[in-house]
Design an enzyme around this catalytic site. Sequence first.
Site, PDB file in Angstrom:
ATOM      1  N   ASP A   1       7.100  -8.187 -11.138  1.00 49.01           N
ATOM      2  CA  ASP A   1       8.138  -7.525 -11.484  1.00 49.01           C
ATOM      3  C   ASP A   1       9.591  -8.667 -11.878  1.00 49.01           C
ATOM      4  OD1 ASP A   1       7.378  -4.897 -11.060  1.00 49.01           O
ATOM      5  OD2 ASP A   1       7.629  -4.732  -9.000  1.00 49.01           O
TER       6      ASP A   1
ATOM      7  N   LYS B   1       2.680  -0.917  -2.525  1.00 45.90           N
ATOM      8  CA  LYS B   1       3.064  -2.183  -2.825  1.00 45.90           C
ATOM      9  C   LYS B   1       2.740  -3.349  -1.777  1.00 45.90           C
ATOM     10  CE  LYS B   1       5.647  -1.591  -7.076  1.00 45.90           C
ATOM     11  NZ  LYS B   1       6.762  -2.339  -7.765  1.00 45.90           N
TER      12      LYS B   1
END
Length: 270
Positions: free
Chosen positions: A100, A63
């Site tokens: 997210d 990520k």
Amino acid sequence: MAGVLGNAVAHSKSPKLHRHWLQRYNLRGDYVPLHVNEADFSQVVRTLPKMGFVGANVTIPHKIAALEVADQVSDRAILIGAANTLIFRGDGSIYADNTDGYGFLANLRQGAPGWAASDGPCAVFGAGGAARAVISSLLESGAEKIYLSNRTRPKAEALKSDFGSRVQIIEWVQAGNMVEDAALVVNTTSLGMVGAAEFRVPLDGLRRGTVVTDLVYNPLRTPLLQQADQAGCITVDGLGMLLHQGVPGFERWFGVRPEVDDALRAAILG
Ligand code: ATR
């Protein structure tokens, strides 16, 4: 084509999620799990557009590398310090986003429509990558005070220095005190997950009507959510965050904004 890059990636629910939507909206295409080592990540990402990929999701441990490989990065991905969604543009450039926080808020709004950021303090357990996404989205939606508690205090301090004075750190041994005047309680730690340690923070202070959500979705009804139910709280499970975080990527890649509804939940759980 789209896919999810990770290591390990075999247990990712993203292929099931995106394939469900592809089928439901009658779109041609596929979404595949791609097991990629850290050393190969940027080379693989640069190759995917040449193979017909329109984008990809990125999961652990890539990520942060996903931010570095991108030519352009969204503001929210910069703030969170990680990306989970890549968009390969027609001109060959790569755009990185982090959905997210969006998924967290969309799930909360669907599961607890009466909640508003102005309702009162938010109590957040944990200071990992997921907490960064949660806190940035709460601040963006107008939360005035966020209590933050983490076993390893320096990680909470790092978040406070990034996100500012609206974040107030509470010692881990006193973490239970945070819930007493909280309007929203969020667990971002792995505590309570199948195979992880139990969530042992004392929650006697939970009040009726407080919204409690757990990012852990395996099991779906975590011990935290069960305890919150018993205290008369409004509980929101974590599966919806996973489903909602996929929406912006799917829309950018395939041109249809997909729905998150009970049929989708059942398909993912089934
Ligand atoms: P994620 O990206 O999902 O947030 P992470 O960055 O590994 O994952 O963060 C995991 C979180 O769970 C951290 O807040 C971690 O606390 P530490 O920073 O002290 O490690 C928390 N966590 C994991 N196991 C824990 C345990 N046994 N007790 C308390 N907190 C725990």
